[in-house]
Design a protein around this motif. Structure first.
Motif, PDB file in Angstrom:
ATOM      1  N   ARG A 252       0.888  -1.322  -0.448  1.00 42.86           N
ATOM      2  CA  ARG A 252      -0.301   0.095  -0.079  1.00 42.86           C
ATOM      3  C   ARG A 252       0.796   0.490  -0.311  1.00 42.86           C
ATOM      4  N   VAL A 253       0.513   1.823  -0.643  1.00 35.61           N
ATOM      5  CA  VAL A 253       1.092   3.161  -1.165  1.00 35.61           C
ATOM      6  C   VAL A 253      -0.298   4.051  -0.899  1.00 35.61           C
ATOM      7  N   GLY A 254      -0.434   4.934   0.720  1.00 33.96           N
ATOM      8  CA  GLY A 254      -1.800   5.941   0.114  1.00 33.96           C
ATOM      9  C   GLY A 254      -2.780   5.287  -0.048  1.00 33.96           C
ATOM     10  N   ASP A 255      -3.727   6.231  -0.929  1.00 40.41           N
ATOM     11  CA  ASP A 255      -4.914   5.046  -1.570  1.00 40.41           C
ATOM     12  C   ASP A 255      -4.897   3.877  -2.389  1.00 40.41           C
ATOM     13  N   LEU A 256      -3.245   3.244  -2.773  1.00 42.02           N
ATOM     14  CA  LEU A 256      -3.204   2.549  -3.522  1.00 42.02           C
ATOM     15  C   LEU A 256      -2.588   1.375  -3.195  1.00 42.02           C
ATOM     16  N   VAL A 257      -3.266   0.190  -3.215  1.00 43.20           N
ATOM     17  CA  VAL A 257      -2.910  -1.472  -2.775  1.00 43.20           C
ATOM     18  C   VAL A 257      -2.825  -2.111  -4.115  1.00 43.20           C
ATOM     19  N   SER A 258      -1.525  -2.401  -4.210  1.00 40.22           N
ATOM     20  CA  SER A 258      -1.181  -3.769  -5.289  1.00 40.22           C
ATOM     21  C   SER A 258      -0.706  -4.626  -5.097  1.00 40.22           C
ATOM     22  N   VAL A 259      -1.571  -5.911  -5.713  1.00 36.23           N
ATOM     23  CA  VAL A 259      -1.344  -7.125  -5.386  1.00 36.23           C
ATOM     24  C   VAL A 259      -0.028  -7.578  -6.441  1.00 36.23           C
ATOM     25  N   LEU A 260       0.925  -7.970  -6.096  1.00 37.46           N
ATOM     26  CA  LEU A 260       2.294  -8.352  -7.066  1.00 37.46           C
ATOM     27  C   LEU A 260       2.739  -9.936  -7.081  1.00 37.46           C
ATOM     28  N   ARG A 261       2.763 -10.614  -7.970  1.00 37.92           N
ATOM     29  CA  ARG A 261       2.855 -12.054  -8.421  1.00 37.92           C
ATOM     30  C   ARG A 261       3.997 -12.415  -9.435  1.00 37.92           C
ATOM     31  N   TYR A 262       4.946 -13.197  -8.850  1.00 43.47           N
ATOM     32  CA  TYR A 262       5.845 -12.981  -9.837  1.00 43.47           C
ATOM     33  C   TYR A 262       6.019 -14.479 -10.456  1.00 43.47           C
ATOM     34  N   GLY A 263       6.778 -14.583 -11.979  1.00 44.30           N
ATOM     35  CA  GLY A 263       6.547 -15.808 -12.243  1.00 44.30           C
ATOM     36  C   GLY A 263       7.606 -17.578 -11.396  1.00 44.30           C
ATOM     37  N   SER A 264       7.410 -19.163 -12.326  1.00 37.90           N
ATOM     38  CA  SER A 264       7.140 -19.756 -11.875  1.00 37.90           C
ATOM     39  C   SER A 264       8.715 -20.109 -11.565  1.00 37.90           C
ATOM     40  N   ASP A 265      10.214 -18.555 -11.815  1.00 39.85           N
ATOM     41  CA  ASP A 265      11.280 -18.753 -11.534  1.00 39.85           C
ATOM     42  C   ASP A 265      11.373 -17.844 -10.706  1.00 39.85           C
ATOM     43  N   GLY A 266      10.825 -17.126 -10.394  1.00 43.27           N
ATOM     44  CA  GLY A 266      10.883 -16.495  -9.091  1.00 43.27           C
ATOM     45  C   GLY A 266      11.064 -16.313  -8.026  1.00 43.27           C
ATOM     46  N   SER A 267      12.090 -15.892  -7.025  1.00 40.03           N
ATOM     47  CA  SER A 267      12.251 -15.995  -5.862  1.00 40.03           C
ATOM     48  C   SER A 267      11.391 -15.031  -4.260  1.00 40.03           C
ATOM     49  N   GLU A 268      11.478 -15.371  -3.495  1.00 42.25           N
ATOM     50  CA  GLU A 268      10.676 -14.462  -2.290  1.00 42.25           C
ATOM     51  C   GLU A 268      11.593 -13.229  -2.222  1.00 42.25           C
ATOM     52  N   SER A 269      12.872 -13.368  -2.356  1.00 40.73           N
ATOM     53  CA  SER A 269      13.728 -11.902  -2.137  1.00 40.73           C
ATOM     54  C   SER A 269      13.430 -11.568  -3.421  1.00 40.73           C
ATOM     55  N   GLN A 270      12.690 -11.752  -4.657  1.00 38.52           N
ATOM     56  CA  GLN A 270      13.418 -10.915  -5.941  1.00 38.52           C
ATOM     57  C   GLN A 270      11.290 -10.272  -5.764  1.00 38.52           C
ATOM     58  N   LEU A 271      10.577 -10.655  -4.608  1.00 33.99           N
ATOM     59  CA  LEU A 271       9.365 -10.942  -4.385  1.00 33.99           C
ATOM     60  C   LEU A 271       9.550  -9.347  -4.376  1.00 33.99           C
ATOM     61  N   ARG A 272      10.093  -9.539  -3.188  1.00 33.31           N
ATOM     62  CA  ARG A 272      10.648  -8.357  -1.763  1.00 33.31           C
ATOM     63  C   ARG A 272      10.983  -7.317  -2.704  1.00 33.31           C
ATOM     64  N   ASP A 273      11.905  -7.650  -4.242  1.00 33.45           N
ATOM     65  CA  ASP A 273      12.447  -5.527  -4.499  1.00 33.45           C
ATOM     66  C   ASP A 273      11.450  -5.420  -5.038  1.00 33.45           C
ATOM     67  N   LEU A 274      10.610  -6.560  -6.111  1.00 32.29           N
ATOM     68  CA  LEU A 274      10.035  -5.964  -7.196  1.00 32.29           C
ATOM     69  C   LEU A 274       9.324  -4.970  -6.092  1.00 32.29           C
ATOM     70  N   ALA A 275       8.177  -5.643  -5.372  1.00 27.72           N
ATOM     71  CA  ALA A 275       7.780  -4.534  -4.161  1.00 27.72           C
ATOM     72  C   ALA A 275       8.119  -3.139  -3.972  1.00 27.72           C
ATOM     73  N   ARG A 276       9.685  -3.183  -3.453  1.00 29.43           N
ATOM     74  CA  ARG A 276      10.149  -2.075  -3.411  1.00 29.43           C
ATOM     75  C   ARG A 276       9.970  -0.996  -5.354  1.00 29.43           C
ATOM     76  N   VAL A 277      10.227  -1.752  -5.600  1.00 29.80           N
ATOM     77  CA  VAL A 277       9.801  -0.813  -7.091  1.00 29.80           C
ATOM     78  C   VAL A 277       8.657  -0.733  -7.498  1.00 29.80           C
ATOM     79  N   ALA A 278       7.978  -1.459  -7.611  1.00 26.07           N
ATOM     80  CA  ALA A 278       6.720  -1.213  -7.651  1.00 26.07           C
ATOM     81  C   ALA A 278       5.692   0.058  -6.542  1.00 26.07           C
ATOM     82  N   ALA A 279       6.376   0.618  -5.852  1.00 30.84           N
ATOM     83  CA  ALA A 279       5.843   1.054  -4.521  1.00 30.84           C
ATOM     84  C   ALA A 279       6.579   2.111  -4.415  1.00 30.84           C
ATOM     85  N   GLU A 280       8.354   2.482  -5.429  1.00 30.08           N
ATOM     86  CA  GLU A 280       7.912   3.674  -6.013  1.00 30.08           C
ATOM     87  C   GLU A 280       7.463   4.428  -7.635  1.00 30.08           C
TER      88      GLU A 280
END
Length: 290
Positions: A252-280
């Motif tokens: 969540r950033v302000g009034d925006l909420v995002s649900v993110l999923r990585y592909g089958s090759d992605g790790s949870e660590s990569q998903l956290r990094d992607l979430a930070r990029v998405a937040a920006e």
């Protein structure tokens, strides 16, 4: 497919295989279905855009009856606006060799985390009420195979659903997660299924757990879904030696909420990094902004 069309056999068979991501052709079909719903509600969108602002009167101020109430500088007015494509993840954020994005806008969509989670709760007689957004936009970033003729051969690298919600409901999803996931921490799903030309009674154990918080944006959570080894209840023998693990990040950033999923090759660590990029990226369209 609606969850009420999902038979138990289909659910168990899906659990016995590696999670398959939707192909581009399926994504386009989903876009067409959402577009039809959006067209029906187009008139409502115009009204919401013109009347969505909320005004806050300044506290303790004495003003004449004929004068307008002053807006508090510490509580800016909320403006309901659609979600711009610029607030979504872009292909450059994943840096694939060959990629193309697909995105589609929506109106009044529910913020759903996992279809099987809803099936788990329904199996226990529980009703799942998902938060509803004002506006939404989705993107799938697809890697196409070089030289491929059939576009269905593309691999989905990541998917994002981005929602704009009323300010008083923006953090409700996070507050309600423990109650949402609690009944499904160890859900035993059993029933008849086809196996090697015969019908047997099989069982798999699903587990949904919150494994991390506050790693991106104003609020964030990482939800892990684990599907254990399936076994034959008649003999006790395992049917498969694989365990499936998938994860979703909710940010969540302000009034925006995002649900993110990585592909089958992605790790949870990569998903956290992607979430930070998405937040920006969400910052440019959030109310209030970053």
């Amino acid at each position: 497919m609606r969850d009420d069309d999902l038979t138990f056999i289909e659910a168990v068979q899906r659990d016995l295989h590696t999670v398959r991501w939707a192909e581009p052709a399926e994504l386009r079909a989903r876009a067409r279905r959402r577009s039809r719903r959006t067209a029906v509600a187009a008139a409502v969108a115009v009204l919401a855009l013109t009347s969505g602002a909320a005004f806050v009167a300044s506290r303790g101020a004495t003003v004449p009856a004929s004068a307008p109430a002053a807006a508090s500088p510490s509580a800016p007015a909320w403006i309901a606006a659609e979600v711009p494509a610029e607030a979504l993840l872009q292909p450059v954020d994943l840096r694939p060799a060959i990629a193309r994005p697909w995105n589609e806008a929506g109106l009044g969509e529910e913020i759903r985390l996992d279809q099987m989670l809803e099936v788990c709760r329904k199996d226990q007689g529980l009703v799942t009420r998902w938060e509803q957004s004002r506006y939404s936009r989705s993107v799938a970033i697809v890697r196409e195979r070089p030289g491929g003729v059939d576009k269905r051969e593309g691999q989905v690298l990541a998917m994002q659903d981005l929602y704009r919600v009323p300010p008083d409901r923006a953090d409700h999803l996070f507050d309600g997660l423990p109650a949402l996931l609690g009944p499904c921490r160890q859900w035993r799903s059993s029933g008849p299924t086809a196996w090697r030309g015969t019908t047997i009674t099989a069982e798999v154990v699903h587990s949904w757990q919150e494994v991390d918080r506050d790693f991106a944006g104003d609020e964030s959570v990482l939800v892990r879904h684990t599907v254990g080894q399936a076994r034959n209840l008649d003999t006790g023998a395992p049917l498969d030696d694989r365990t499936s693990v998938t994860a979703q990040a909710v940010v969540r950033v302000g009034d925006l909420v995002s649900v993110l999923r990585y592909g089958s090759d992605g790790s949870e660590s990569q998903l956290r990094d992607l979430a930070r990029v998405a937040a920006e990226r969400m910052c440019v369209a959030a109310n209030p902004g970053c």
